[in-house]
Each structure stands twice: as structure tokens, then as C-alpha cells.
Design a protein around this motif. Structure first.
Motif, PDB file in Angstrom:
ATOM      1  N   PHE A   4       1.156  27.516  33.319  1.00 63.29           N
ATOM      2  CA  PHE A   4      -0.090  27.275  32.600  1.00 63.29           C
ATOM      3  C   PHE A   4       0.020  27.706  31.137  1.00 63.29           C
ATOM      4  N   SER A   5       0.690  28.816  30.912  1.00 62.04           N
ATOM      5  CA  SER A   5       0.918  29.271  29.539  1.00 62.04           C
ATOM      6  C   SER A   5       1.792  28.274  28.790  1.00 62.04           C
ATOM      7  N   PHE A   6       2.818  27.786  29.448  1.00 61.83           N
ATOM      8  CA  PHE A   6       3.692  26.807  28.815  1.00 61.83           C
ATOM      9  C   PHE A   6       2.956  25.497  28.562  1.00 61.83           C
ATOM     10  N   ALA A   8      -0.259  25.154  27.932  1.00 60.36           N
ATOM     11  CA  ALA A   8      -1.141  25.375  26.784  1.00 60.36           C
ATOM     12  C   ALA A   8      -0.337  25.399  25.487  1.00 60.36           C
ATOM     13  N   TYR A   9       0.813  26.060  25.499  1.00 60.81           N
ATOM     14  CA  TYR A   9       1.671  26.093  24.323  1.00 60.81           C
ATOM     15  C   TYR A   9       2.207  24.701  23.997  1.00 60.81           C
ATOM     16  N   SER A  10       2.502  23.920  25.026  1.00 59.86           N
ATOM     17  CA  SER A  10       2.978  22.554  24.814  1.00 59.86           C
ATOM     18  C   SER A  10       1.907  21.685  24.165  1.00 59.86           C
ATOM     19  N   ALA A  11       0.662  21.874  24.572  1.00 58.32           N
ATOM     20  CA  ALA A  11      -0.435  21.122  23.946  1.00 58.32           C
ATOM     21  C   ALA A  11      -0.561  21.488  22.471  1.00 58.32           C
ATOM     22  N   PHE A  12      -0.439  22.767  22.155  1.00 57.23           N
ATOM     23  CA  PHE A  12      -0.479  23.203  20.760  1.00 57.23           C
ATOM     24  C   PHE A  12       0.693  22.615  19.977  1.00 57.23           C
ATOM     25  N   CYS A  13       1.893  22.670  20.547  1.00 53.06           N
ATOM     26  CA  CYS A  13       3.073  22.138  19.867  1.00 53.06           C
ATOM     27  C   CYS A  13       2.961  20.634  19.657  1.00 53.06           C
ATOM     28  N   TYR A  14       2.435  19.934  20.644  1.00 50.91           N
ATOM     29  CA  TYR A  14       2.239  18.487  20.500  1.00 50.91           C
ATOM     30  C   TYR A  14       1.289  18.193  19.346  1.00 50.91           C
ATOM     31  N   TRP A  15       0.226  18.980  19.242  1.00 56.28           N
ATOM     32  CA  TRP A  15      -0.729  18.789  18.148  1.00 56.28           C
ATOM     33  C   TRP A  15      -0.076  19.027  16.793  1.00 56.28           C
ATOM     34  N   VAL A  16       0.737  20.067  16.708  1.00 55.76           N
ATOM     35  CA  VAL A  16       1.379  20.389  15.427  1.00 55.76           C
ATOM     36  C   VAL A  16       2.432  19.353  15.058  1.00 55.76           C
ATOM     37  N   SER A  53      10.913  26.293  18.434  1.00 54.58           N
ATOM     38  CA  SER A  53      10.325  27.302  19.327  1.00 54.58           C
ATOM     39  C   SER A  53       9.857  26.680  20.631  1.00 54.58           C
ATOM     40  N   TRP A  54       9.432  25.422  20.596  1.00 53.69           N
ATOM     41  CA  TRP A  54       9.025  24.717  21.816  1.00 53.69           C
ATOM     42  C   TRP A  54      10.230  24.528  22.737  1.00 53.69           C
ATOM     43  N   ILE A  55      11.349  24.118  22.187  1.00 50.00           N
ATOM     44  CA  ILE A  55      12.563  23.935  22.979  1.00 50.00           C
ATOM     45  C   ILE A  55      13.043  25.275  23.534  1.00 50.00           C
ATOM     46  N   ALA A  56      12.999  26.314  22.717  1.00 52.65           N
ATOM     47  CA  ALA A  56      13.424  27.640  23.177  1.00 52.65           C
ATOM     48  C   ALA A  56      12.525  28.150  24.300  1.00 52.65           C
ATOM     49  N   SER A  57      11.232  27.930  24.197  1.00 58.17           N
ATOM     50  CA  SER A  57      10.336  28.375  25.268  1.00 58.17           C
ATOM     51  C   SER A  57      10.565  27.580  26.548  1.00 58.17           C
TER      52      SER A  57
END
Length: 69
Positions: A4-6, A8-16, A53-57
Motif C-alpha cells: 500500500f505504501s508502494f 501510494a508512492y507510485s501514484a505520486f511518482c506517476y504524477w511527478v 528513486s521509484w526504481i530503487a524503491s
């Protein structure tokens, strides 16, 4: 919980990266999310930083899920 954390972070990264997020965060606003060094980054550099950072996560998530000791 990590998925779930990933997500949410993926949604943020997609937006950026793919939407208008990098231009919105460009300048002093990026300081609050990424740190002191990000205040001087351009939109393209923010996209690159967030992409890395998205790939690293994703790698850390996969290692934690499948390669745990």
C-alpha cells in the motif's frame, strides 16, 4: 502494508513524472518533499530524480518480498 505504501508512492511518482507534477514542484516547493538540494533542480532533473528513486524503491520492495533471509 508495504504494498500500500508502494502504491501510494507510485501514484505520486506517476504524477511527478508523467503528469504536471514536476513543473508544480519546481523551485522552493520541492525543498519540503525532497530536501535542500532539490530547490535548485529543474523540472527535468526532478523527473529524473523521482524516476530513479521509484526504481530503487521497487527493487527494495522486491528484495523484501522475495529475497528475505
Amino acid at each position: 502494508m508495504a504494498f500500500f505504501s508502494f502504491a501510494a508512492y507510485s501514484a505520486f511518482c506517476y504524477w511527478v513524472i508523467f503528469l504536471d507534477g514536476a513543473t508544480v514542484l519546481e523551485g522552493w516547493k520541492s525543498f519540503f518533499l525532497f530536501g535542500w538540494f532539490a530547490a535548485s533542480l529543474t523540472a527535468q532533473e526532478l523527473k529524473f530524480y523521482v524516476g530513479i528513486s521509484w526504481i530503487a524503491s521497487l527493487v527494495f520492495l522486491l528484495i523484501a518480498t522475495f529475497g528475505g533471509a
